[in-house]
Design an enzyme around this catalytic site. Structure first.
Site, mmCIF file in Angstrom:
data_model
loop_
_atom_site.group_PDB
_atom_site.id
_atom_site.type_symbol
_atom_site.label_atom_id
_atom_site.label_comp_id
_atom_site.label_asym_id
_atom_site.label_seq_id
_atom_site.Cartn_x
_atom_site.Cartn_y
_atom_site.Cartn_z
ATOM 1 N N MET A 230 0.846 -1.178 0.000
ATOM 2 C CA MET A 230 0.000 0.000 0.000
ATOM 3 C C MET A 230 0.891 1.241 0.000
ATOM 4 O O MET A 230 1.594 1.460 -0.970
ATOM 5 C CB MET A 230 -0.956 -0.045 1.174
ATOM 6 C CG MET A 230 -1.829 -1.292 1.160
ATOM 7 S SD MET A 230 -3.547 -0.991 1.490
ATOM 8 C CE MET A 230 -4.182 -2.629 1.185
ATOM 9 N N CYS A 231 0.978 2.023 1.064
ATOM 10 C CA CYS A 231 1.751 3.265 1.065
ATOM 11 C C CYS A 231 2.334 3.498 2.450
ATOM 12 O O CYS A 231 2.054 2.773 3.397
ATOM 13 C CB CYS A 231 0.870 4.456 0.680
ATOM 14 S SG CYS A 231 -0.053 4.248 -0.873
#
Length: 283
Positions: free
Chosen positions: A1-2
């Site tokens: 994801m981030c």
């Protein structure tokens, strides 16, 4: 994801946040310790508040570790409130308009997570965005639609309530499409004066989120730490994962919690999605 960080406190040069810590955000772009993916190389962005009422942003599709312009900018620019984000795409294109943080007026927004099966629910969620805000959507990410929903539902008046309403809407639409766990998120947003951050997932197993502990106490425990000498007691950093291994420097934000950071203080509130029946799913 981030991975992301939200800094508030005394003005700091951006490279002190992005490059110099042992587990800096740039390091996390190559070797994340706690993320869903080890590598976050699908672009990055930095937002900061300078001399203008609206924040500046710099976004690139380059991996953060490979962008010489980021190093040049961060070695010169300084600010007292900074948002920074490194991206690992969950399916949308690698393009500048999909890089965080997103901006609307004086507001910035970052998201780590995913609206599950976004292509299935995208139309319904987009139809719930205020018609005046809809033309401002530039990219194709679930995160930007999430931001526009929060703005539609009152982000500028009451951020905690607006995010709770947006999450409630996303979950209601997702479940109407048979999606068991519609949302995974840690979110940060700011108007340049206060930063709000949220940790929540429909499954109850959210991505990691931490905040820095009291600077004065840390300084007393680590009198020789140069970094602690540079920042003031009102400094607070909220991060997807700790920037270093200094014992006692970081505390995990509890599951299903919202925080507000203002003047060096942190207020904690339970985060519970609210009913957004006023915003029809359009199905």
């Amino acid at each position: 994801m981030c991975r992301w960080l939200a800094y508030s406190g005394s003005p700091v040069r951006l490279d002190e946040l992005l490059f110099k810590p042992a587990n800096s955000l740039v390091m996390q772009s190559k070797h994340s310790r706690l993320g869903a993916e080890t590598t976050n190389g699908d672009g990055f962005g930095v937002g900061w508040y300078g001399t203008l009422p609206t924040p500046g942003i710099f976004r690139s599709t380059e991996p953060a570790w490979n962008d010489s312009n980021l190093r040049e900018l961060s070695s010169q620019a300084s600010a007292g409130r900074v948002f920074a984000h490194i991206r690992a795409s969950t399916g949308s294109a690698v393009q500048q308009t999909n890089c965080h943080p997103f901006r609307h007026g004086q507001w910035l927004w970052m998201h780590n997570g995913v609206i599950t099966d976004f292509p299935k629910v995208r139309r319904d969620l987009a139809l719930a965005v205020d018609p005046d805000l809809f033309p401002l959507i530039e990219g194709s990410t679930d995160s930007e639609v999430f931001f526009m929903l929060a703005l539609t539902l009152g982000l500028e008046e009451d951020p905690h309530a607006a995010v709770a309403a947006a999450v409630g809407l996303i979950e209601r639409v997702g479940r109407s499409h048979g999606i068991e766990y519609p949302l995974q998120m840690t979110v940060a947003t700011t108007n340049g004066d206060t930063t709000w951050a949220f940790r929540y997932s429909s499954e109850g197993r959210s991505r990691t989120l931490f905040h820095s502990t009291d600077v004065a106490t840390l300084r007393a425990h680590y009198p020789d730490n140069v970094m602690l000498e540079k920042i003031t007691d009102d400094t607070v950093v909220v991060v997807s994962e700790p920037l270093g291994d200094l014992r006692g420097a970081w505390q995990e934000v509890p599951e299903s919690t919202g925080i507000a950071v203002h003047d060096g203080g942190i207020d904690f509130h339970p985060f519970i999605p609210s009913d957004s029946a006023d915003a029809p799913p359009g199905r």
